[in-house]
Design an enzyme around this catalytic site. Structure first.
Site, short mmCIF file in Angstrom:
data_model
loop_
_atom_site.label_atom_id
_atom_site.label_comp_id
_atom_site.label_asym_id
_atom_site.label_seq_id
_atom_site.Cartn_x
_atom_site.Cartn_y
_atom_site.Cartn_z
CB SER A 136 -0.92 0.02 1.23
OG SER A 136 -0.16 0.14 2.42
CE1 TYR A 158 6.84 6.61 11.06
CE2 TYR A 158 6.83 9.00 11.29
CZ TYR A 158 6.81 7.87 10.49
OH TYR A 158 6.77 8.01 9.13
CB THR A 217 -0.09 6.49 2.61
OG1 THR A 217 0.29 6.95 3.91
CG2 THR A 217 0.83 7.11 1.56
CB SER A 226 9.30 10.54 8.32
OG SER A 226 8.30 11.48 8.63
#
Length: 274
Positions: free
Chosen positions: A24, A164, A199, A151
């Site tokens: 995905s 994260y 997403t 990121s």
């Protein structure tokens, strides 16, 4: 593993890319982009059924060949075997795209150490382990390209992203070191830094208690299409660029932090975390 000397000239000209997190989002979209360019693909993600759907679309998009290797990167013990299987399929990996990951939506106080370890396992330790397994043969074959999805949260901390952001920061340290050590062996590393891309990452993010967030956050819903991000990412990887940023106006945080770090910290505090 097939010896490269036994491959035909045609087989050697077709490049092979292994993409993790391919079921995905950015991983899926990049799979289609590489397929359009005629690459042979190895696709990995947790969902075997979803991978088969992506694989079929890749074949119709022009992929030289497509193989699927389902795997859950929260289970570290099988990674060595997974890497061996991936390299066995076509005899070599020319491009390794380490994209699999999981996010979070919880404060520091609400983030258990169990959650921290799970996120670090998937987002940091797994890509490190895969890179270490693939790197020797890639270097021995004359080089290759490694793309790593970090990121913008790998450049600065944002609310509700403590584990994260930590994992994404750590990726920079490891892979910049890898690039420094293996540059002369023909290895090129591209750090992929998405901002807001449309997403399902927020749907699968972990919340307090380790449960699934299950909500499409406005930041994701209003982000750039994954296909647009993928086209820019694949171009950057093929050119061996050191970094590629994909997203919208939130990417302005990158130069702001470089030149005005205090102002960047202020913006981070005021940014709506979702």
């Amino acid at each position: 593993m097939r010896c490269e000397s036994h491959m035909t000239v045609m087989e050697r000209q077709i490049k092979t890319v292994w993409i993790t997190g391919a079921s995905s989002g950015i991983g899926e979209a990049c799979s289609y982009e590489f397929a359009k360019k005629g690459y042979r693909l190895v696709l990995t993600a947790r969902s075997a059924d979803r991978l088969l759907e992506v694989a079929e679309k890749c074949r119709h998009s022009g992929a030289g060949s497509v193989s699927v290797l389902p795997y859950d990167f929260s289970e570290p013990d099988g990674i060595a075997g997974l890497c061996h299987s991936a390299m066995e399929i076509y005899g070599r990996i020319d491009v390794l795209f380490l994209n699999a990951g999981i996010s979070q939506r919880s404060t520091v106080e609400d983030t258990s150490m169990e959650m921290v370890r799970k996120i670090m396992e998937i987002d940091y330790f797994a890509p490190v382990a895969v890179a270490q397994a693939v790197l020797p043969e890639m270097a021995a074959a004359g080089g290759g390209k490694i793309a790593v999805t970090s990121s913008v949260a790998g450049l600065f901390g944002f609310p509700l992203r403590c584990a994260y952001s930590s994992a994404k920061h750590a990726l920079y340290g490891f892979f910049e070191t890898l690039q420094a050590e293996y540059h002369d062996s023909g290895i090129r590393v591209t750090m992929v830094c998405p901002g807001r891309v449309r997403t399902n990452i927020s749907l699968n993010a972990l919340v307090k208690g380790g449960e699934r967030h299950g909500v499409m956050d406005p930041g994701q819903a209003n982000g750039i299409p994954a296909g647009k991000a993928a086209r820019k990412i694949v171009r950057a990887v093929e050119k061996g660029r050191r970094e590629v940023f994909v997203g919208g106006k939130e990417l302005l945080m990158v130069p702001i932090k470089r030149f005005f770090p205090g102002f960047c910290a202020f913006i981070g505090r005021k940014t709506r975390a979702m």
